[in-house]
Design a protein around this motif. Structure first.
Motif, mmCIF file in Angstrom:
data_model
loop_
_atom_site.group_PDB
_atom_site.id
_atom_site.type_symbol
_atom_site.label_atom_id
_atom_site.label_comp_id
_atom_site.label_asym_id
_atom_site.label_seq_id
_atom_site.Cartn_x
_atom_site.Cartn_y
_atom_site.Cartn_z
ATOM 1 N N TYR A 76 0.848 -1.183 0.000
ATOM 2 C CA TYR A 76 0.000 0.000 0.000
ATOM 3 C C TYR A 76 0.889 1.239 0.000
ATOM 4 C CZ TYR A 76 -3.598 -3.332 1.341
ATOM 5 O OH TYR A 76 -4.461 -4.400 1.365
ATOM 6 N N VAL A 77 0.325 2.373 -0.407
ATOM 7 C CA VAL A 77 1.087 3.621 -0.477
ATOM 8 C C VAL A 77 1.705 3.949 0.879
ATOM 9 C CG1 VAL A 77 0.959 6.102 -0.889
ATOM 10 C CG2 VAL A 77 -0.243 4.543 -2.404
ATOM 11 N N HIS A 78 0.940 3.823 1.950
ATOM 12 C CA HIS A 78 1.477 4.175 3.270
ATOM 13 C C HIS A 78 2.653 3.284 3.656
ATOM 14 C CE1 HIS A 78 -0.284 0.857 5.671
ATOM 15 N NE2 HIS A 78 -1.283 0.942 4.812
ATOM 16 N N GLU A 79 2.665 2.036 3.193
ATOM 17 C CA GLU A 79 3.809 1.157 3.459
ATOM 18 C C GLU A 79 5.044 1.646 2.699
ATOM 19 O OE1 GLU A 79 2.131 -3.248 4.237
ATOM 20 O OE2 GLU A 79 1.707 -2.463 2.227
ATOM 21 N N LEU A 80 4.845 2.040 1.448
ATOM 22 C CA LEU A 80 5.964 2.547 0.656
ATOM 23 C C LEU A 80 6.512 3.844 1.242
ATOM 24 C CD1 LEU A 80 4.508 1.776 -2.884
ATOM 25 C CD2 LEU A 80 6.448 0.627 -1.790
ATOM 26 N N VAL A 81 5.622 4.697 1.730
ATOM 27 C CA VAL A 81 6.046 5.952 2.367
ATOM 28 C C VAL A 81 6.937 5.639 3.566
ATOM 29 C CG1 VAL A 81 5.209 7.918 3.737
ATOM 30 C CG2 VAL A 81 4.109 7.338 1.558
ATOM 31 N N ASP A 82 6.502 4.720 4.414
ATOM 32 C CA ASP A 82 7.273 4.358 5.609
ATOM 33 C C ASP A 82 8.618 3.733 5.252
ATOM 34 O OD1 ASP A 82 5.181 5.276 7.164
ATOM 35 O OD2 ASP A 82 4.375 3.262 7.576
#
Length: 104
Positions: A45-51
């Motif tokens: 998910y996008v939030h995983e990639l951000v982290d």
């Protein structure tokens, strides 16, 4: 063989070279390489990639748009979130090999 038939037969390789050039241009960003590296392990998910990448959500989304437009990744809606995954594992090999080569 005349020039016209020679040019026509050369069209295929030029088209392939153009496609390869387009692929490499789409990957020509540290953030996009990082996204592909992470997606090689499975959908994210996008939030995983951000982290994982330590960059902003708008920046990740911008790079995902480039990768989607180049058909390197695809999006799959799951409830309220979108999960991204690679469309072709060959791209992961290219990226992972390039990263390993750079580390040598």
């Amino acid at each position: 063989m005349n020039f016209a038939s020679s040019a026509a037969s050369a069209d295929g390789p030029i088209r392939s070279l153009q496609a390869a050039s387009d692929l490499l241009r789409a990957l020509a960003s540290p953030v996009r390489l990082g996204i592909v590296r992470e997606l090689a392990e499975g959908g994210k998910y996008v939030h995983e990639l951000v982290d994982i990448l330590g960059v902003s959500q708008p920046l990740v989304s911008q790079h995902l748009r480039v990768l989607r437009a180049s058909r390197i990744v695809r999006a799959r809606r799951q409830a309220r979130e979108i999960q991204y995954e690679l469309t072709d594992e060959h791209v992961a090999h290219i990226v992972l090999d390039a990263i390993r080569h750079a580390q040598e």
